[in-house]
Scaffold this active site. Structure first.
Site, short mmCIF file in Angstrom:
data_model
loop_
_atom_site.label_atom_id
_atom_site.label_comp_id
_atom_site.label_asym_id
_atom_site.label_seq_id
_atom_site.Cartn_x
_atom_site.Cartn_y
_atom_site.Cartn_z
N MET A 160 -7.15 1.70 -7.91
CA MET A 160 -6.63 0.88 -6.80
C MET A 160 -6.87 -0.60 -7.13
SD MET A 160 -7.36 0.90 -2.77
CE MET A 160 -7.44 -0.64 -1.87
N HIS A 216 6.13 11.83 -11.14
CA HIS A 216 6.20 10.37 -11.10
C HIS A 216 7.19 9.85 -12.14
CE1 HIS A 216 4.61 6.58 -9.65
NE2 HIS A 216 4.54 6.16 -10.90
N HIS A 276 0.67 8.78 -17.57
CA HIS A 276 1.61 7.75 -17.10
C HIS A 276 2.50 7.34 -18.28
CE1 HIS A 276 3.25 4.07 -15.37
NE2 HIS A 276 2.87 4.54 -14.19
N CYS A 304 1.55 3.74 -3.08
CA CYS A 304 0.56 4.72 -3.55
C CYS A 304 0.09 5.65 -2.45
CB CYS A 304 -0.66 4.01 -4.14
SG CYS A 304 -0.27 3.17 -5.68
N HIS A 305 -0.06 5.13 -1.22
CA HIS A 305 -0.65 5.96 -0.16
C HIS A 305 0.41 6.61 0.74
CE1 HIS A 305 -4.69 4.60 -1.16
NE2 HIS A 305 -4.21 3.38 -1.25
N CYS A 335 0.81 -1.23 0.00
CA CYS A 335 0.00 0.00 0.00
C CYS A 335 0.84 1.28 0.00
CB CYS A 335 -0.92 0.04 1.21
SG CYS A 335 -1.65 -1.55 1.64
FE1 DHE Z 1 6.10 1.58 -11.33
C1 DHE Z 1 8.50 2.93 -13.42
C2 DHE Z 1 6.65 4.05 -9.09
C3 DHE Z 1 3.33 0.56 -9.60
C4 DHE Z 1 6.04 -1.28 -13.16
N1 DHE Z 1 7.32 3.21 -11.29
C5 DHE Z 1 8.24 3.59 -12.25
C6 DHE Z 1 8.89 4.79 -11.82
C7 DHE Z 1 8.38 5.10 -10.58
C8 DHE Z 1 7.39 4.12 -10.25
C9 DHE Z 1 8.76 6.28 -9.71
C10 DHE Z 1 9.96 5.54 -12.59
C11 DHE Z 1 11.32 4.92 -12.36
C12 DHE Z 1 12.41 5.61 -13.18
O1 DHE Z 1 12.26 5.76 -14.40
O2 DHE Z 1 13.43 5.99 -12.59
N2 DHE Z 1 5.11 2.23 -9.65
C13 DHE Z 1 5.53 3.25 -8.88
C14 DHE Z 1 4.63 3.41 -7.76
O3 DHE Z 1 4.77 4.22 -6.79
C15 DHE Z 1 3.45 2.55 -7.99
C16 DHE Z 1 2.29 3.42 -8.49
C17 DHE Z 1 2.93 1.82 -6.77
C18 DHE Z 1 3.92 0.94 -6.06
O4 DHE Z 1 3.61 0.48 -4.96
O5 DHE Z 1 4.99 0.65 -6.57
C19 DHE Z 1 3.98 1.68 -9.14
N3 DHE Z 1 4.87 -0.07 -11.38
C20 DHE Z 1 3.81 -0.29 -10.60
C21 DHE Z 1 3.18 -1.56 -10.90
O6 DHE Z 1 2.15 -2.05 -10.33
C22 DHE Z 1 3.93 -2.18 -12.02
C23 DHE Z 1 3.04 -2.31 -13.27
C24 DHE Z 1 4.47 -3.57 -11.71
C25 DHE Z 1 5.25 -3.59 -10.43
O7 DHE Z 1 6.48 -3.55 -10.50
O8 DHE Z 1 4.63 -3.61 -9.39
C26 DHE Z 1 5.04 -1.14 -12.22
N4 DHE Z 1 7.08 0.95 -13.00
C27 DHE Z 1 6.93 -0.28 -13.55
C28 DHE Z 1 7.84 -0.41 -14.68
C29 DHE Z 1 8.54 0.82 -14.78
C30 DHE Z 1 8.04 1.64 -13.69
C31 DHE Z 1 7.97 -1.62 -15.59
C32 DHE Z 1 9.62 1.21 -15.80
C33 DHE Z 1 9.01 1.65 -17.08
C34 DHE Z 1 10.06 2.00 -18.10
O9 DHE Z 1 9.93 1.55 -19.25
O10 DHE Z 1 11.01 2.73 -17.76
#
Ligand code: DHE
Length: 552
Positions: A95, A338, A380, A57-58, A54
């Site tokens: 969510m 983000h 996003h 996001c929160h 959680c």
């Molecule tokens: Fe991500 C990128 C944060 C949920 C897969 N994600 C990022 C980045 C951030 C971030 C800050 C950028 C990183 C960078 O470029 O330096 N993501 C978060 C969260 O805070 C969030 C919303 C909730 C959490 O608890 O993490 C979240 N993200 C997810 C997912 O649910 C995903 C689909 C699968 C997972 O890993 O849980 C997911 N995030 C990704 C991926 C990238 C990403 C694959 C990189 C994308 C790219 O091509 O650069």
């Protein structure tokens, strides 16, 4: 407030695709100033679940970010039953339905619902000394090979995250063989590569980073370190020029908790420097203890990282040429920064301020904000896509979590000033609602690929849209094959730009129903399937060459 009935109506879409409506009747009859009982042991267990599922996001302090705040003034008003419903079924705003997906059990959900009505326990701090204690150097740099020890085309390796396994796979993009599976931190978020490409860096949600030497046969983890308790970003130093040669020299890790970034040695992950990001909101100048580090990119024309401080709404340009006296340019941008990426020239950086429906654009040469541009609902971009449009010239585009559009922004103030820093196109994707997470192209491809894993419609979760770069019209809507169970998530091209890899992100218990689908980018036909008992819960996958060169 006594004996008042709060009736909230939600529209959800069930797993089989039919909409249904139900009412939550939360009788606010009892005294909600007292939280329900919880034992010390339950508190510890619930904190762990909250932290892993959680807090992203929160917020660790529950002050909200991508998701709304969960402070006790609100959670006690909701009460246990309402909170259980939210956690079980999720919300239309994005969510996840933790209960319905079977990720959290009914007992865990009930515990979490009670936990949320108590004040959050104070989260732990972490010093450089703490990091050094858990730093493990398995193979020192002097023992790293001087040249590749195998004949594989390592620049076409794909680093694949196996999210729920605490592992990653290195897959040979030419032969599609799994070259190695390596242990990492929990739920790795991203891969990045060193400037030379030989070192792969991973960052787990638990703040554990690893470094994998791709020249070894097979590639091996040479070091690991836990630099925080909660993290999402990592990048390397990519500058070589008059100010020095920093290629492969440093790594930066951006943390959610503690809110700080850490500079580490690029070949050993030895932690060298911590900088706190707790700071003031750019607009109201309120102090934010939990000002978290979101995306980070490395500049190619200055010894600098672009570090996004989410809650403060500031973009920091961190000059690493002297880490004993780092210079930081703090640019006021917009709150809730983000994910983001470079424009094609790698001079301009574009990042989503997602809760403000805005893309903030920075000129990293002039070191100033160019624009805060309103786009669609909750942009996003991942890192976004770049291509040259026949009319607008170079553009950068993003998809949205909150609506079904892809928005393109002109990025060429020199030759196309009339379109620069303006929304030049808004393309509608098929079907209702948003849920797009990632978008990808390649300079050699005529296409843009877009996923929809968080759309409430299960058919769209399993589909990707292919857009024509020239016309920006929908060229194809591809549904993944029926014998796969899970969402189609994250897209990546191979080095040559003629294949697109898509993860089918399923559940841990059904490895045979998930894997990686490889499409021919010309014919748009499924060309190859990687299905293997070891490829479980694949999410992000990152081509070495494209990632080290920032090609997207
Ligand atoms: Fe991500 C990128 C944060 C949920 C897969 N994600 C990022 C980045 C951030 C971030 C800050 C950028 C990183 C960078 O470029 O330096 N993501 C978060 C969260 O805070 C969030 C919303 C909730 C959490 O608890 O993490 C979240 N993200 C997810 C997912 O649910 C995903 C689909 C699968 C997972 O890993 O849980 C997911 N995030 C990704 C991926 C990238 C990403 C694959 C990189 C994308 C790219 O091509 O650069």
């Amino acid at each position: 407030m006594k004996n008042k009935v709060l009736s909230i109506t939600f529209a959800f879409v069930s797993a089989i695709g039919t909409s249904f409506i139900f009412n939550i009747k939360d009788v606010i009859g009892q005294d909600k100033t007292e939280p329900p009982p919880i034992t010390a042991e339950e508190m510890k267990k619930a904190s762990e679940i909250y932290f892993n599922r959680c807090a992203g996001c929160h917020g660790t302090l529950r002050k909200g970010a991508t998701g709304p705040h969960l402070l006790t003034e609100k959670t006690r008003r909701y009460g246990t039953e309402t909170l259980k419903t939210f956690i079980t079924y999720g919300t239309p705003r994005g969510m996840p339905d933790w209960g319905k997906q079977g990720i959290l059990s009914p007992e865990e959900i009930e515990l979490l619902a009670r936990f949320l009505q108590h004040e959050p326990p104070p989260p732990p701090e972490m010093s450089l000394e703490d990091m050094k204690k858990n730093w493990k150097l398995y193979i020192p740099p002097e023992k790293h090979p001087k040249e590749p020890q195998h004949k594989r085309n390592w620049q076409n390796f794909m680093g694949v995250i196996l999210r729920d396994m605490g592992k990653v796979a290195i897959i040979d993009g030419d032969t599609k063989e799994i070259v190695n599976i390596l242990n990492t931190g929990f739920a790795v978020h991203i891969f990045r590569y060193s400037a030379s490409g030989r070192y792969a860096y991973t960052i787990g949600r638990d703040g554990k980073a690893t470094i994998i030497d791709l020249w070894m046969d097979p590639p091996q983890t040479v070091a690991e370190v836990k630099a925080c308790y909660d993290a999402r970003s990592i990048d390397s130093s990519k500058y070589k020029g008059p100010k020095g040669n920093f290629l492969d020299r440093y790594v930066i890790i951006g943390c959610y908790w503690p809110p700080h970034f850490v500079i580490l040695d690029g070949a050993t992950l030895e932690p060298l420097k911590i900088v706190s990001t707790s700071s003031y909101t750019y607009d109201t100048n309120e102090f934010i203890r939990e000002a978290r580090v979101a995306s980070i990119v490395a500049s190619h024309h200055d010894p600098e990282w672009i570090v996004n401080i989410k809650e403060a709404g500031q973009i920091w340009l961190v000059d690493y040429s002297n880490i004993k006296a780092p210079k930081i340019t703090m640019i006021e941008a917009e709150r809730f920064l983000h994910d983001g990426g470079w424009d094609a020239s790698k001079r301009y950086f574009l990042v989503a301020a997602n809760q403000r429906d805005t893309i903030s654009i920075v000129d990293t040469k002039e070191k100033k904000l160019i624009a805060n541009l309103k786009v669609g609902k909750t942009p996003h971009p991942g890192r976004g896509v770049n291509f040259v449009h026949p009319k607008y010239g170079p553009v950068w585009c993003t998809g949205h979590l909150g609506d079904n559009t892809v928005v393109c922004i002109g990025t060429d103030p020199a030759k196309h000033p009339q379109y620069a820093w303006k929304v030049v196109e808004k393309v509608e994707l098929p079907g209702e609602g948003g849920g797009n997470l990632f978008i990808k192209t390649h300079p050699k491809s005529p296409h843009i690929w877009v996923d929809r894993p968080l759309n409430p419609d299960p058919k769209l979760q399993r589909s990707v849209t292919v857009l024509d770069k020239k016309t920006l019209e929908v060229k194809a809507q591809i549904e993944i094959p029926e014998d796969f169970e899970g969402r189609a998530v994250h897209l990546e091209y191979n080095k040559d730009g003629d294949e697109v890899w898509i993860s089918v992100w399923g559940t841990k218990d059904k490895p045979e129903k998930q894997g990686i689908l490889i499409y021919d980018d010309k014919t748009l036909k499924l060309k190859h399937v990687i299905r293997d008992p070891r490829i479980v819960t694949p999410t992000g996958h990152f081509n070495v060459y494209n990632t080290m060169r920032d090609i997207y």
